[in-house]
Scaffold this motif. Structure first.
Motif, PDB file in Angstrom:
ATOM      1  N   ARG A 151       0.821  -1.204   0.000  1.00  0.00           N
ATOM      2  CA  ARG A 151       0.000   0.000   0.000  1.00  0.00           C
ATOM      3  C   ARG A 151       0.864   1.267   0.000  1.00  0.00           C
ATOM      4  O   ARG A 151       0.618   2.207  -0.760  1.00  0.00           O
ATOM      5  N   VAL A 152       1.908   1.272   0.837  1.00  0.00           N
ATOM      6  CA  VAL A 152       2.797   2.438   0.897  1.00  0.00           C
ATOM      7  C   VAL A 152       3.565   2.595  -0.417  1.00  0.00           C
ATOM      8  O   VAL A 152       3.680   3.702  -0.959  1.00  0.00           O
ATOM      9  N   ARG A 153       4.067   1.487  -0.949  1.00  0.00           N
ATOM     10  CA  ARG A 153       4.867   1.599  -2.178  1.00  0.00           C
ATOM     11  C   ARG A 153       4.003   2.063  -3.358  1.00  0.00           C
ATOM     12  O   ARG A 153       4.454   2.840  -4.211  1.00  0.00           O
ATOM     13  N   LEU A 154       2.755   1.638  -3.380  1.00  0.00           N
ATOM     14  CA  LEU A 154       1.850   2.085  -4.435  1.00  0.00           C
ATOM     15  C   LEU A 154       1.591   3.590  -4.316  1.00  0.00           C
ATOM     16  O   LEU A 154       1.652   4.329  -5.303  1.00  0.00           O
ATOM     17  N   GLY A 159      13.210   3.541   0.589  1.00  0.00           N
ATOM     18  CA  GLY A 159      14.100   2.538   1.168  1.00  0.00           C
ATOM     19  C   GLY A 159      13.253   1.561   1.959  1.00  0.00           C
ATOM     20  O   GLY A 159      12.275   1.036   1.439  1.00  0.00           O
ATOM     21  N   ILE A 160      13.607   1.335   3.217  1.00  0.00           N
ATOM     22  CA  ILE A 160      12.849   0.378   4.028  1.00  0.00           C
ATOM     23  C   ILE A 160      11.421   0.869   4.246  1.00  0.00           C
ATOM     24  O   ILE A 160      11.154   2.078   4.312  1.00  0.00           O
ATOM     25  N   VAL A 161      10.501  -0.094   4.326  1.00  0.00           N
ATOM     26  CA  VAL A 161       9.105   0.178   4.675  1.00  0.00           C
ATOM     27  C   VAL A 161       8.729  -0.853   5.727  1.00  0.00           C
ATOM     28  O   VAL A 161       8.459  -2.006   5.411  1.00  0.00           O
ATOM     29  N   GLU A 162       8.773  -0.428   6.988  1.00  0.00           N
ATOM     30  CA  GLU A 162       8.474  -1.334   8.098  1.00  0.00           C
ATOM     31  C   GLU A 162       7.411  -0.688   8.982  1.00  0.00           C
ATOM     32  O   GLU A 162       7.153   0.508   8.850  1.00  0.00           O
ATOM     33  N   PRO A 163       6.802  -1.462   9.860  1.00  0.00           N
ATOM     34  CA  PRO A 163       5.775  -0.855  10.708  1.00  0.00           C
ATOM     35  C   PRO A 163       6.336   0.330  11.498  1.00  0.00           C
ATOM     36  O   PRO A 163       7.246   0.159  12.310  1.00  0.00           O
ATOM     37  N   GLY A 164       5.848   1.519  11.220  1.00  0.00           N
ATOM     38  CA  GLY A 164       6.279   2.711  11.933  1.00  0.00           C
ATOM     39  C   GLY A 164       7.588   3.295  11.467  1.00  0.00           C
ATOM     40  O   GLY A 164       8.105   4.235  12.082  1.00  0.00           O
ATOM     41  N   ALA A 165       8.130   2.800  10.359  1.00  0.00           N
ATOM     42  CA  ALA A 165       9.448   3.264   9.902  1.00  0.00           C
ATOM     43  C   ALA A 165       9.549   3.202   8.381  1.00  0.00           C
ATOM     44  O   ALA A 165       9.390   2.135   7.794  1.00  0.00           O
ATOM     45  N   VAL A 166       9.804   4.344   7.768  1.00  0.00           N
ATOM     46  CA  VAL A 166       9.972   4.414   6.308  1.00  0.00           C
ATOM     47  C   VAL A 166      11.150   5.333   5.995  1.00  0.00           C
ATOM     48  O   VAL A 166      11.272   6.411   6.578  1.00  0.00           O
ATOM     49  N   ASP A 167      12.008   4.874   5.091  1.00  0.00           N
ATOM     50  CA  ASP A 167      13.115   5.714   4.627  1.00  0.00           C
ATOM     51  C   ASP A 167      12.862   6.171   3.191  1.00  0.00           C
ATOM     52  O   ASP A 167      12.345   5.402   2.374  1.00  0.00           O
ATOM     53  N   VAL A 168      13.275   7.402   2.903  1.00  0.00           N
ATOM     54  CA  VAL A 168      13.242   7.918   1.536  1.00  0.00           C
ATOM     55  C   VAL A 168      14.664   8.350   1.178  1.00  0.00           C
ATOM     56  O   VAL A 168      15.337   9.012   1.977  1.00  0.00           O
ATOM     57  N   VAL A 169      15.115   7.948  -0.003  1.00  0.00           N
ATOM     58  CA  VAL A 169      16.493   8.186  -0.429  1.00  0.00           C
ATOM     59  C   VAL A 169      16.499   9.139  -1.626  1.00  0.00           C
ATOM     60  O   VAL A 169      15.708   8.983  -2.550  1.00  0.00           O
ATOM     61  N   LEU A 170      17.381  10.131  -1.566  1.00  0.00           N
ATOM     62  CA  LEU A 170      17.460  11.125  -2.644  1.00  0.00           C
ATOM     63  C   LEU A 170      18.915  11.330  -3.051  1.00  0.00           C
ATOM     64  O   LEU A 170      19.676  11.974  -2.324  1.00  0.00           O
ATOM     65  N   PRO A 171      19.314  10.819  -4.214  1.00  0.00           N
ATOM     66  CA  PRO A 171      20.661  11.122  -4.708  1.00  0.00           C
ATOM     67  C   PRO A 171      20.804  12.628  -4.952  1.00  0.00           C
ATOM     68  O   PRO A 171      19.848  13.298  -5.367  1.00  0.00           O
ATOM     69  N   CYS A 185       7.927  10.755   6.833  1.00  0.00           N
ATOM     70  CA  CYS A 185       7.028  10.830   7.997  1.00  0.00           C
ATOM     71  C   CYS A 185       5.629  10.326   7.638  1.00  0.00           C
ATOM     72  O   CYS A 185       5.033   9.525   8.371  1.00  0.00           O
ATOM     73  N   GLY A 186       5.109  10.820   6.535  1.00  0.00           N
ATOM     74  CA  GLY A 186       3.744  10.464   6.154  1.00  0.00           C
ATOM     75  C   GLY A 186       3.587   8.971   5.932  1.00  0.00           C
ATOM     76  O   GLY A 186       2.621   8.356   6.404  1.00  0.00           O
ATOM     77  N   TYR A 187       4.558   8.368   5.249  1.00  0.00           N
ATOM     78  CA  TYR A 187       4.429   6.936   4.981  1.00  0.00           C
ATOM     79  C   TYR A 187       4.749   6.099   6.214  1.00  0.00           C
ATOM     80  O   TYR A 187       4.190   5.012   6.383  1.00  0.00           O
ATOM     81  N   ALA A 188       5.630   6.570   7.085  1.00  0.00           N
ATOM     82  CA  ALA A 188       5.820   5.875   8.364  1.00  0.00           C
ATOM     83  C   ALA A 188       4.493   5.818   9.113  1.00  0.00           C
ATOM     84  O   ALA A 188       4.099   4.766   9.641  1.00  0.00           O
ATOM     85  N   ALA A 189       3.781   6.943   9.131  1.00  0.00           N
ATOM     86  CA  ALA A 189       2.453   6.968   9.760  1.00  0.00           C
ATOM     87  C   ALA A 189       1.493   6.032   9.028  1.00  0.00           C
ATOM     88  O   ALA A 189       0.713   5.297   9.646  1.00  0.00           O
ATOM     89  N   ARG A 229      -6.428   7.115   4.336  1.00  0.00           N
ATOM     90  CA  ARG A 229      -5.455   7.971   3.676  1.00  0.00           C
ATOM     91  C   ARG A 229      -4.723   8.763   4.763  1.00  0.00           C
ATOM     92  O   ARG A 229      -5.217   8.929   5.871  1.00  0.00           O
ATOM     93  N   VAL A 230      -3.539   9.246   4.392  1.00  0.00           N
ATOM     94  CA  VAL A 230      -2.752  10.027   5.349  1.00  0.00           C
ATOM     95  C   VAL A 230      -2.615  11.448   4.828  1.00  0.00           C
ATOM     96  O   VAL A 230      -2.479  11.674   3.627  1.00  0.00           O
TER      97      VAL A 230
END
Lengths: 144, 144, 144, 144
Positions: free
Chosen positions: C14-17, C33-45, C70-74, C83-84
């Motif tokens: 759901r988050v990746r979509l 990056g990682i998508v775990e319960p309560g934790a999401v990373d976003v990477v920007l070159p 933050c939004g996707y971690a939530a 929706r967030v």
């Protein structure tokens, strides 16, 4: 920017009653000023026992009156049965909080069904002059 | 994340002296806990006369102890002659501030020459349990 | 501090979509990056066309990846149909945002039924080193 | 509230030159509007490739134009040789950022020697109407 008709005709009585239940306001000597739809002022005479190390009112005390002004400004636009909850606020300290009294002027910027955003400018009044000493932006929630 | 050697060996005495000059801390009954390089705790026993309308400690009181914890955490890393000034802070209120006492744990995130950024987690302690009730991010300035 | 079981087993898909539907992320070249319960990373070159006048990534770009983290971690902790929505965030800029890439690490601090509070630390990665360049505290709302 | 004479008569040219060096502004299609002492507008036509998952401009993009408007508003009141640095900002999102274009209106609230505090209201313009979609409070530093 927002509808300034209060949905509850008794909003002023409701706000004044709730403010009277904030025991900390009596403890620090703060009182309500105007209570209008979307606008509430809180007044705090200067007191030495509320100061920080430089003799100015402590930022937490400034935050206290600004938060109550924001919360009750939001409260004026809520239904009769609603409670108001502060979710978060940010306070910028612009000048030393010193003078005869502080006035925290809470104003609703945007009133939503669940979330209301308010601003409070806090001025220090010295004789006939006033000076902006802090400004808060706060997010308030309507709790049914 | 930051250099945790205090540049002034007398940092603890300096912080404790300054805290004692914050008259509002005595007024609300707050005291200092640990004072270490980059870390200061402020403790506040619960008192009914500091509450808001629901019987929880008022957000301004939570802000007061969190701001002092942040400011003095920053102060520990400043030169002996420097004063500390709060520029701004943001406080998120996460749960009702009620319990035996609050502990505001100020920690330096980044110490710069002019600007120091701190965080304070505020927990409510009830018996052997504690609960996070608020978190502050604050910006402090070194004033020479 | 919060329950880290995601109520929706399909939270990652759901988050990746949803992230893939944030067209701005493709525009600036950010990825999950990682998508775990309560934790999401976003990477920007790092990219030169996202810089401010000193050649560092613009604060708005830093805010963009931190807010999405933050939004996707939530979002990971919300029901499948929710929706967030970002209500507000605060970003402290701690060091120049320059390096090989940024990583924004969004973590839930407190997940409530309506309101979720998150933090995102943003680090700049240079070779094998990383440096904290910004930290965000954000308030997210669950919208059904 | 603040002295509105710019100390540097060439402030407008200086701001426009620096803005042109913010490569991200060209990337997202933003341009400068008014540049007056203590007041700078940044204009951003709506673009689909800057949106989040609901088709609104992403909060980071709103933050980008608001931060530049705040920073340059502060810059107008700085000496000719000074650079401006964003220390922190808070953005409240009030309504979906959608319309023909955004206008971020940065205004100085308090200009100090080291620290300048600004606000930016961000409106979405649709035909002849406009709607407040976000408001930022930001802290800027003068770097000599």
């Amino acid at each position: 920017m927002f509808k300034i008709t209060a949905p509850d005709a008794e909003f002023e009585a409701r706000v004044r009653l709730s403010f009277a239940e904030q025991r900390v306001m009596a403890t620090i000597g703060a009182s309500l000023g105007i209570v209008e739809p979307g606008a509430v002022d809180v007044v705090l005479p200067f007191r030495d026992d509320l100061t920080q190390q430089d003799g100015f009112l402590h930022a937490g005390i400034v935050a206290a009156v600004a938060d109550s002004a924001c919360g009750y400004a939001a409260h004026t636009l809520m239904p009769a049965t609603a409670r108001v909850l502060s979710i978060e606020f940010k306070l910028n300290l612009l000048a030393p909080a010193v003078g005869d009294r502080l006035e925290a002027r809470g104003r609703v910027i945007r009133a939503g069904r669940t979330i209301t955003v308010c601003r409070a400018d806090v001025v220090a009044v010295i004789g006939n002059d006033e000076k902006l000493v802090a400004t808060m932006t706060g997010t308030m929630m309507t709790v049914q």
